[in-house]
Scaffold this motif. Structure first.
Motif, PDB file in Angstrom:
ATOM      1  N   THR A  90       0.854  -1.256   0.071  1.00 33.81           N
ATOM      2  CA  THR A  90      -0.050  -0.136  -0.062  1.00 33.81           C
ATOM      3  C   THR A  90       0.847   1.421   0.018  1.00 33.81           C
ATOM      4  OG1 THR A  90      -1.728  -1.231   1.017  1.00 33.81           O
ATOM      5  CG2 THR A  90      -1.856   1.209   1.167  1.00 33.81           C
ATOM      6  N   VAL A 121      -4.201  -2.298   6.284  1.00 29.06           N
ATOM      7  CA  VAL A 121      -4.245  -1.112   5.203  1.00 29.06           C
ATOM      8  C   VAL A 121      -4.572  -0.007   5.973  1.00 29.06           C
ATOM      9  CG1 VAL A 121      -5.572  -0.454   3.109  1.00 29.06           C
ATOM     10  CG2 VAL A 121      -4.931  -2.811   3.473  1.00 29.06           C
ATOM     11  N   LEU A 180      -3.299   6.932   1.620  1.00 25.62           N
ATOM     12  CA  LEU A 180      -4.210   6.228   0.716  1.00 25.62           C
ATOM     13  C   LEU A 180      -4.857   7.238  -0.478  1.00 25.62           C
ATOM     14  CD1 LEU A 180      -6.371   4.419   3.612  1.00 25.62           C
ATOM     15  CD2 LEU A 180      -4.805   3.673   1.889  1.00 25.62           C
ATOM     16  N   ALA A 218      -7.709  -1.409  -7.039  1.00 22.25           N
ATOM     17  CA  ALA A 218      -7.005  -1.906  -5.758  1.00 22.25           C
ATOM     18  C   ALA A 218      -7.924  -3.166  -5.210  1.00 22.25           C
ATOM     19  CB  ALA A 218      -6.995  -0.922  -4.541  1.00 22.25           C
ATOM     20  N   PHE A 237      -8.501  -5.142  -1.583  1.00 20.90           N
ATOM     21  CA  PHE A 237      -8.260  -5.588  -0.228  1.00 20.90           C
ATOM     22  C   PHE A 237      -9.065  -6.764   0.396  1.00 20.90           C
ATOM     23  CE2 PHE A 237      -7.751  -0.798  -1.048  1.00 20.90           C
ATOM     24  CZ  PHE A 237      -6.290  -0.814  -0.829  1.00 20.90           C
TER      25      PHE A 237
END
Length: 241
Positions: A138, A158, A166, A173, A175
């Motif tokens: 990240t 994250v 972010l 992305a 997650f």
């Protein structure tokens, strides 16, 4: 599947690493894969090789190279609950010493090395990671929005990257969170932050999982969740790269 041992020049020395890639020599899209906290070991080599079989050049650095070459920690073949306290007693000081400044210096070196490989085609790359490696992935995507087009992180903290970082991500992305790592309320808060950042993303809890569910050499391993991880990761890479 061909593999190669490598040394990556960094601002703080040489990071040992390995790469897995298709036998035809390429060029292929590049993927920077960060290990979990237990580091490079057979299960990570197998996962890198499996990803490479789908047509990617996969670079896996030893993120704790400052403490020695991989394997930095002596690990049992299966990391069960009885072994974890002694392992974490040695692991946590290394994690705590791996500051954001170190993460970003290393990310610069890893991305530069990956994109310069003759087996890697022109264009953007992807980064993925597990546990703390997902946090490193990240940070890498945030630091290199012009070079990282895809980001995936699994059972990773994250949110610890922080809203400011972010908001710098432009990559697509995914997650994948463990059910024991994130409550639905915390997931909602994270996803609101991702929405505010304007990310194109999926972020979901994998039902019934515990932290570390992708790792076949731990008690946390969940075969169904690993399969779902591959489906999500490969779909993301196919779209972005």
């Amino acid at each position: 599947m061909p593999t190669q041992s490598l040394q990556i020049p960094t601002a703080d020395g040489q990071a040992d690493a390995f790469a897995a890639f298709p036998a035809d020599g390429g060029p292929h899209p590049g993927v920077l894969m960060y290990p979990d906290g237990f580091g490079i070991r057979p299960v990570l080599r197998e996962m890198a090789a499996e990803l490479a079989e789908h047509g990617y050049y996969v670079l896996v650095p030893n993120t704790f190279y400052r403490h020695g070459p991989a394997p930095v920690l002596e690990l049992p073949e299966h990391i069960g609950e009885e072994a974890r306290p002694a392992i974490f007693a040695r692991l946590m000081p290394m994690i705590e010493a791996h500051t954001t400044e170190r993460i970003l210096r290393d990310a610069e070196a890893y991305v530069e090395f990956l994109t310069a490989r003759p087996e890697v085609g022109p264009g953007p790359v992807a980064t993925t990671g597990y546990c703390i490696g997902g946090l490193l992935a990240t940070h890498t995507a945030a630091a290199h929005p012009d070079r990282v087009a895809a980001l995936a992180a699994f059972h990773a903290p994250v949110a610890a990257a922080g809203p400011d970082r972010l908001h710098r991500i432009t990559a697509r992305a995914h997650f994948g969170h463990a059910a024991t790592d994130l409550t639905p309320e915390a997931l909602g808060e994270l996803n609101r932050t991702l929405d505010a950042a304007g990310l194109e993303y999926t972020s979901e809890i994998y039902p019934g999982t515990v932290h570390g569910f992708t790792m076949a050499d731990t008690d946390a391993f969940d075969p169904a969740a690993l399969k779902r991880h591959w489906e999500s990761l490969l779909a993301l890479l196919d779209r972005a790269l």
